[in-house]
Motif scaffolding. Sequence first.
Motif, short mmCIF file in Angstrom:
data_model
loop_
_atom_site.label_atom_id
_atom_site.label_comp_id
_atom_site.label_asym_id
_atom_site.label_seq_id
_atom_site.Cartn_x
_atom_site.Cartn_y
_atom_site.Cartn_z
N PRO A 62 6.41 51.79 -55.25
CA PRO A 62 6.82 51.06 -54.05
C PRO A 62 6.09 49.73 -53.89
CG PRO A 62 5.23 52.72 -53.44
CD PRO A 62 5.39 52.83 -54.93
N GLY A 63 6.11 48.91 -54.94
CA GLY A 63 5.38 47.65 -54.91
C GLY A 63 6.19 46.50 -54.32
N CYS A 64 6.98 45.86 -55.17
CA CYS A 64 7.72 44.65 -54.76
C CYS A 64 9.21 44.85 -55.02
CB CYS A 64 7.21 43.44 -55.53
SG CYS A 64 7.96 41.88 -55.01
N ALA A 65 10.03 44.55 -54.01
CA ALA A 65 11.49 44.65 -54.14
C ALA A 65 12.13 43.28 -53.95
CB ALA A 65 12.05 45.63 -53.11
N LEU A 66 13.30 43.13 -54.54
CA LEU A 66 14.09 41.90 -54.41
C LEU A 66 15.43 42.24 -53.77
CD1 LEU A 66 14.71 38.88 -55.11
CD2 LEU A 66 15.56 39.70 -57.33
N ASP A 67 15.78 41.53 -52.71
CA ASP A 67 17.04 41.71 -51.98
C ASP A 67 17.97 40.57 -52.37
OD1 ASP A 67 19.08 42.16 -50.18
OD2 ASP A 67 17.80 42.16 -48.39
N CYS A 68 19.01 40.89 -53.16
CA CYS A 68 19.93 39.86 -53.69
C CYS A 68 21.17 39.73 -52.79
CB CYS A 68 20.39 40.24 -55.09
SG CYS A 68 19.04 40.31 -56.29
N GLY A 69 21.49 38.48 -52.45
CA GLY A 69 22.56 38.27 -51.47
C GLY A 69 22.09 38.79 -50.12
N ALA A 70 20.84 38.45 -49.78
CA ALA A 70 20.14 39.10 -48.68
C ALA A 70 20.68 38.75 -47.30
CB ALA A 70 18.65 38.73 -48.73
N GLY A 71 21.38 37.63 -47.18
CA GLY A 71 21.85 37.23 -45.85
C GLY A 71 20.69 37.05 -44.89
N ILE A 72 20.82 37.63 -43.69
CA ILE A 72 19.77 37.49 -42.68
C ILE A 72 18.65 38.54 -42.85
CG2 ILE A 72 21.35 36.46 -41.02
CD1 ILE A 72 21.30 39.20 -39.51
N GLY A 73 18.78 39.37 -43.90
CA GLY A 73 17.73 40.34 -44.17
C GLY A 73 17.98 41.72 -43.60
N ARG A 74 19.24 42.06 -43.37
CA ARG A 74 19.58 43.38 -42.81
C ARG A 74 19.01 44.51 -43.67
NH1 ARG A 74 23.56 47.40 -43.52
NH2 ARG A 74 24.17 46.38 -45.45
N ILE A 75 19.21 44.42 -45.00
CA ILE A 75 18.74 45.47 -45.90
C ILE A 75 17.22 45.39 -46.06
CG2 ILE A 75 18.81 46.24 -48.32
CD1 ILE A 75 21.82 45.31 -48.25
N THR A 76 16.68 44.19 -46.11
CA THR A 76 15.23 44.03 -46.18
C THR A 76 14.56 44.69 -44.99
OG1 THR A 76 15.26 42.01 -47.51
CG2 THR A 76 13.36 42.32 -46.07
N LYS A 77 15.09 44.44 -43.80
CA LYS A 77 14.47 44.93 -42.56
C LYS A 77 14.50 46.46 -42.48
CE LYS A 77 14.89 44.47 -37.49
NZ LYS A 77 13.74 43.63 -37.12
N ARG A 78 15.63 47.06 -42.81
CA ARG A 78 15.81 48.48 -42.51
C ARG A 78 15.65 49.40 -43.71
NH1 ARG A 78 20.62 49.85 -38.88
NH2 ARG A 78 19.44 51.80 -38.94
#
Length: 223
Positions: A62-78
Amino acid sequence: MEDVLAEDEQAFYSKAEQYWKEVPPTVDGMLGGYGSISSIDINGSKKFLQKFLGEGKGKTRPGCALDCGAGIGRITKRLLLPLFRTVDLVDVTQEFLDKARTYLGEEGKRVENYICCGLQDFQPQTGRYDVIWIQWVIGHLTDDHLVEFLRRCRSALRPDGLIVVKDNVAYEGVVPDDVDSSVCRDLGVLRHLVARAGLTVVHEEQQQNFPEEIYQVHTLALR
């Protein structure tokens, strides 16, 4: 598909960029008016991802993740920030990334990079990521660009890292969408492109409990 796009590849990308510039930087905007499915989507993704995370042989850290096509960060946030120490976001629309800085709140301090770039041009750092999450964005890449992007993602993984593609799946063939300048591929086409990139589908699931009128959505774990 390539024959259709070869002459007008530039227009394919510029039309998509223009489309997203006119979309409001909200969860509902990110989900094409289906903001109500966000929690169902995130919960399904979390169950999928947790199959791979942990300590020990073959487990993804669980180190570093990349959110591709992240938009406003919906997937990053939740999804990603609750599971990973740090996250990078990449999206073609600067306004969305600007919005993400406030939308992500206090936890957004653990975002290391906000990268404004189309995935066809994006060069992820070699060996940086434990998970690369690619959701509802591969339809904006031509077949060749998708293969090349997945190859770059493979090089960007840490040992035991994982690429996850979650996207709409057509029933047969490749279905173009002129509204947002994208395509929807069937599973056979998608698996073929994954294989061309030198990757293997190690697990695959269909997202459950989405509205019947939208495309089926499948999640594929690649290594």
